[in-house]
Design an enzyme around this catalytic site. Structure first.
Site, PDB file in Angstrom:
ATOM      1  N   ASP A  60       0.786  -1.236   0.000  1.00 26.41           N
ATOM      2  CA  ASP A  60       0.000   0.000   0.000  1.00 26.41           C
ATOM      3  C   ASP A  60       0.823   1.295   0.000  1.00 26.41           C
ATOM      4  O   ASP A  60       1.775   1.427   0.779  1.00 26.41           O
ATOM      5  CB  ASP A  60      -0.879   0.070   1.252  1.00 26.41           C
ATOM      6  CG  ASP A  60      -1.492  -1.251   1.627  1.00 26.41           C
ATOM      7  OD1 ASP A  60      -1.394  -2.204   0.863  1.00 26.41           O
ATOM      8  OD2 ASP A  60      -2.058  -1.326   2.722  1.00 26.41           O
ATOM      9  N   SER A 120      -0.670   0.203   7.456  1.00 26.52           N
ATOM     10  CA  SER A 120      -1.041   1.401   6.695  1.00 26.52           C
ATOM     11  C   SER A 120      -1.642   2.521   7.528  1.00 26.52           C
ATOM     12  O   SER A 120      -2.173   2.295   8.620  1.00 26.52           O
ATOM     13  CB  SER A 120      -2.006   1.021   5.576  1.00 26.52           C
ATOM     14  OG  SER A 120      -1.262   0.360   4.591  1.00 26.52           O
ATOM     15  N   ARG A 185      -7.997  -1.240  11.368  1.00 30.27           N
ATOM     16  CA  ARG A 185      -6.747  -0.723  10.805  1.00 30.27           C
ATOM     17  C   ARG A 185      -6.946   0.351   9.720  1.00 30.27           C
ATOM     18  O   ARG A 185      -8.026   0.552   9.226  1.00 30.27           O
ATOM     19  CB  ARG A 185      -5.907  -1.871  10.244  1.00 30.27           C
ATOM     20  CG  ARG A 185      -6.568  -2.746   9.201  1.00 30.27           C
ATOM     21  CD  ARG A 185      -5.609  -3.891   8.824  1.00 30.27           C
ATOM     22  NE  ARG A 185      -6.146  -4.745   7.807  1.00 30.27           N
ATOM     23  CZ  ARG A 185      -6.843  -5.854   8.026  1.00 30.27           C
ATOM     24  NH1 ARG A 185      -7.121  -6.229   9.265  1.00 30.27           N
ATOM     25  NH2 ARG A 185      -7.289  -6.596   7.012  1.00 30.27           N
ATOM     26  N   ASP A 186      -5.814   0.970   9.392  1.00 32.05           N
ATOM     27  CA  ASP A 186      -5.681   1.871   8.243  1.00 32.05           C
ATOM     28  C   ASP A 186      -6.395   3.219   8.421  1.00 32.05           C
ATOM     29  O   ASP A 186      -7.313   3.560   7.647  1.00 32.05           O
ATOM     30  CB  ASP A 186      -6.173   1.180   6.950  1.00 32.05           C
ATOM     31  CG  ASP A 186      -5.570  -0.196   6.762  1.00 32.05           C
ATOM     32  OD1 ASP A 186      -4.482  -0.432   7.326  1.00 32.05           O
ATOM     33  OD2 ASP A 186      -6.174  -1.035   6.064  1.00 32.05           O
ATOM     34  N   GLU A 240     -10.600  -2.406   4.315  1.00 35.42           N
ATOM     35  CA  GLU A 240      -9.218  -1.963   4.483  1.00 35.42           C
ATOM     36  C   GLU A 240      -9.072  -0.570   3.857  1.00 35.42           C
ATOM     37  O   GLU A 240      -9.829  -0.194   2.961  1.00 35.42           O
ATOM     38  CB  GLU A 240      -8.254  -2.929   3.788  1.00 35.42           C
ATOM     39  CG  GLU A 240      -8.280  -4.334   4.389  1.00 35.42           C
ATOM     40  CD  GLU A 240      -7.151  -5.229   3.890  1.00 35.42           C
ATOM     41  OE1 GLU A 240      -6.440  -5.828   4.715  1.00 35.42           O
ATOM     42  OE2 GLU A 240      -6.983  -5.340   2.661  1.00 35.42           O
ATOM     43  N   ASP A 273     -11.313  -6.416   1.458  1.00 34.90           N
ATOM     44  CA  ASP A 273     -10.340  -7.491   1.680  1.00 34.90           C
ATOM     45  C   ASP A 273     -10.803  -8.788   1.003  1.00 34.90           C
ATOM     46  O   ASP A 273      -9.996  -9.517   0.430  1.00 34.90           O
ATOM     47  CB  ASP A 273     -10.211  -7.687   3.205  1.00 34.90           C
ATOM     48  CG  ASP A 273      -8.989  -8.476   3.587  1.00 34.90           C
ATOM     49  OD1 ASP A 273      -8.085  -8.614   2.746  1.00 34.90           O
ATOM     50  OD2 ASP A 273      -8.940  -8.970   4.725  1.00 34.90           O
TER      51      ASP A 273
HETATM   52  N1  DQQ Z   1      -2.051  -3.822   3.938  1.00 32.71           N
HETATM   53  C1  DQQ Z   1      -1.593  -3.366   5.222  1.00 32.71           C
HETATM   54  C2  DQQ Z   1      -2.808  -3.252   6.065  1.00 32.71           C
HETATM   55  C3  DQQ Z   1      -3.882  -3.061   5.067  1.00 32.71           C
HETATM   56  C4  DQQ Z   1      -3.467  -3.973   3.958  1.00 32.71           C
HETATM   57  C5  DQQ Z   1      -0.566  -4.339   5.751  1.00 32.71           C
HETATM   58  C6  DQQ Z   1      -4.107  -3.624   2.635  1.00 32.71           C
HETATM   59  O1  DQQ Z   1      -2.713  -2.183   6.980  1.00 32.71           O
HETATM   60  O2  DQQ Z   1      -5.154  -3.368   5.581  1.00 32.71           O
HETATM   61  O3  DQQ Z   1       0.564  -4.388   4.950  1.00 32.71           O
HETATM   62  O4  DQQ Z   1      -3.359  -4.092   1.575  1.00 32.71           O
END
Ligand code: DQQ
Length: 581
Positions: A60, A120, A185-186, A240, A273
């Protein structure tokens, strides 16, 4: 060169083989495979003007921003190998979004709150333009938590050193908030409400309900979870890398993420995802209820639109205050096997940064490669208008076919020739069922890229026009089925409809071709398809480029402009102070 209609026979007489690889889970750990192979430099698939580090795995794009006149790009990176793992925030800077100089990683595991990975996140400019990063850390219990980092020295335009807040983690799953600790996350870029509170979204899920959890903070350090998510959609699974931003209703000019008022629409993008594609909705943002209300056209996940109908994931936008535009960055994964990635010593590239805005119809977004990429153009080739007869294949000479930028436009005057579709079929299936081997009235016509001399290999990007319930449907396909003699790659055919009226509008196609990637923009950016391909014969100078019409009806080629693209300086061994970028 015009080959006669016989080319069609040669062209389509090979057996169709679709080597489709299963999708690898992004977070699968390959601890035993973290070493590089040695023959790294002798390889044809490294790109010349797409973003990639010299070696290893990337995914990412993270926290893009413009600061003191420099563009910063952070990205998920494995410093130890060509597979996902050991994730840090690698860092590069650029003056033009085309040439990039590498810096040391900005964020790497060092605190309990990120000791198992720095995943991310995004950058926000707070208090008059000071950058701060919110990112996901993986703690010793493998829970996902949100952390804050800020620059050590704000007078350094390179933002080389980042300090982590001693208060990390600032947001964490607890038994009280019932957040799923493996699906949290993210963080997005934050936006400031009129009430003086910053807001941020964190991607999540509850069972199969995809969620954008909302947090608020007055000081960017103490964050409280809002009672309700900004938005959620049943059946979509983990969201994500959410992205939430305003766009002007009637202009391609971009605006700051906190901007709100009349004439503004909002976009919510989520990276699903389960599907590994980026989807978006257009709608309104109710600032009283802190809710995103998608327009009726986006009533369920079936009606979400995609940024790109090929390979494109975990994208993120930022507002470029230098040129007042919103820029979109995205990760383009490999379509080859893990073993192939390890052999070549790297995996993943980023797409060419795209300007993004709302289409005049208000129904969809439009994307176009940043204008700076045109600085790489050389050896222009321009053709006068030509009639492209059914069955004709014309070679485009004078450009480096494996490293090129091509723009073509077609005009069709005989829509009565369009094939009638009796039943609704989704575009990707139409591209597979009625691929370039399938002659219809109007189409296929388009480009053959990465074509080998004997046409044993080629990737075709083409239009076909269908008639369905008294309407004309324009299909854009990017067909990889014949892209390589090596069948160990994912050769899915990609496709989408393009919202253009073939009676009154030209059918335009631009393809950016770069050794193992073809990024195509149909209808002046209304439909994008990115494909990864690995020809075995059509590599470097052996690659050829053609325009073709394999439909029965003639079409008019009203524009053909092509350029060789020079190599960009991308993360080479450049001393940062002498970049000359
Ligand atoms: N890649 C990251 C995550 C995200 C995912 C981990 C999306 O934070 O959800 O490398 O490709």
């Amino acid at each position: 060169m015009i080959l006669s209609s016989i080319w069609v026979l040669t062209f389509f007489s090979f057996i169709y083989v679709n080597g489709v690889l299963p999708i690898e889970a992004t977070h699968h750990s390959f601890r035993e495979l973290q070493n590089l192979s040695s023959d790294y430099y002798k390889q044809p698939y490294r790109t010349a003007y797409h973003f990639q580090p010299p070696k290893n795995w990337i995914n990412d794009p993270n926290g893009p921003l413009r600061y003191k006149g420099l563009y910063h790009l952070f990205y998920q990176y494995n410093p130890k190998g060509a597979v996902w793992g050991n994730i840090v925030w690698a860092h590069s800077v650029s003056k033009d979004l085309v040439n990039w100089a590498p810096l040391d990683p900005a964020i790497f595991p060092s605190q309990p709150s990120d000791i198992n990975g720095c995943w991310s996140g995004s950058t926000t400019l707070i208090h008059g333009g000071k950058p701060v990063i919110l990112y996901t850390g993986i703690n010793p219990l493998n829970q996902q938590v949100q952390n804050l980092a800020y620059p050590k020295n704000l007078s350094d335009p390179f933002l080389r050193e980042w300090v982590k807040s001693p208060k990390n983690p600032l947001m964490a799953p607890t038994s009280a908030n019932k957040i799923n600790s493996s699906s949290f996350r993210d963080p997005t870029t934050s936006w400031l409400g009129k009430d003086g509170y910053w807001r941020v979204l964190i991607g999540s899920k509850r069972n199969t309900l995809g969620l954008a959890i909302l947090y608020k903070s007055k000081d960017f350090v103490n964050w409280a979870k809002a009672k309700y998510p900004l938005h959620s959609v049943q059946g979509t699974g983990m969201w994500e890398c959410p992205d939430f931003f305003p766009i002007l209703n009637d202009s391609p000019i971009g605006i700051d993420t906190s901007f709100n008022g009349d004439n503004i629409r909002h976009v919510l993008k989520v990276s699903l995802d389960d599907k590994k594609h980026d989807y978006y909705m257009i709608g309104s943002y109710d600032i009283v209820k802190d809710k995103f209300i998608p327009d009726k056209a986006f009533k369920d996940s079936e009606s979400f639109l995609r940024y790109d109908y090929g390979k494109y994931y975990a994208s993120k936008t930022f507002f470029d205050d230098g040129k007042n535009r919103r820029i979109l960055l995205g990760w383009v994964n490999e379509s080859s096997s893990v073993a192939h990635d390890i052999k070549k010593g790297w995996s993943g590239i980023h797409a060419i940064p795209r300007a993004i805005w709302l289409d005049k119809s208000g129904k969809q977004l439009v994307q176009w490669p940043v204008v700076e990429i045109e600085k790489l153009r050389a050896n222009p080739v321009n053709w006068p208008t030509k009639l492209l007869k059914g069955g004709h294949l014309l070679q485009i000479n004078g450009v480096t076919a494996a490293q090129a930028d091509v723009e073509i436009s077609f005009e069709v005057n005989n829509l009565g020739e369009a094939e009638v579709l009796d039943n609704w079929t989704d575009p990707q299936s139409l591209c597979s069922q009625k691929g370039p081997t399938y002659k219809s009235g109007l189409g296929p016509f388009g480009l053959l890229v990465f074509a080998s001399k004997g046409l044993q290999e080629y990737t075709s990007v083409y239009f076909k026009i269908f008639r369905y319930q008294h309407k004309n449907l324009v299909l854009l396909c990017s067909d990889q089925s014949r892209s390589s003699l090596d069948n160990n790659n994912d050769k899915t055919n990609y496709g989408t409809f393009v919202d253009v009226d073939p009676l009154h509008e030209k059918l335009s196609l631009r393809s950016l071709i770069d050794h193992s990637v073809v990024e195509s923009f149909g209808g002046e950016g209304k439909a994008c398809i990115t494909a990864r391909v690995y020809p075995t014969l059509a590599i470097n100078d052996e690659a050829q480029l053609y325009v073709f019409n394999n439909g029965t009806a003639d079409v008019k080629l009203t524009r053909l402009s092509a350029w060789s693209l020079k190599k960009a300086q991308i993360n080479g061994k450049i001393k940062i102070d002498k970049t000359g970028l």
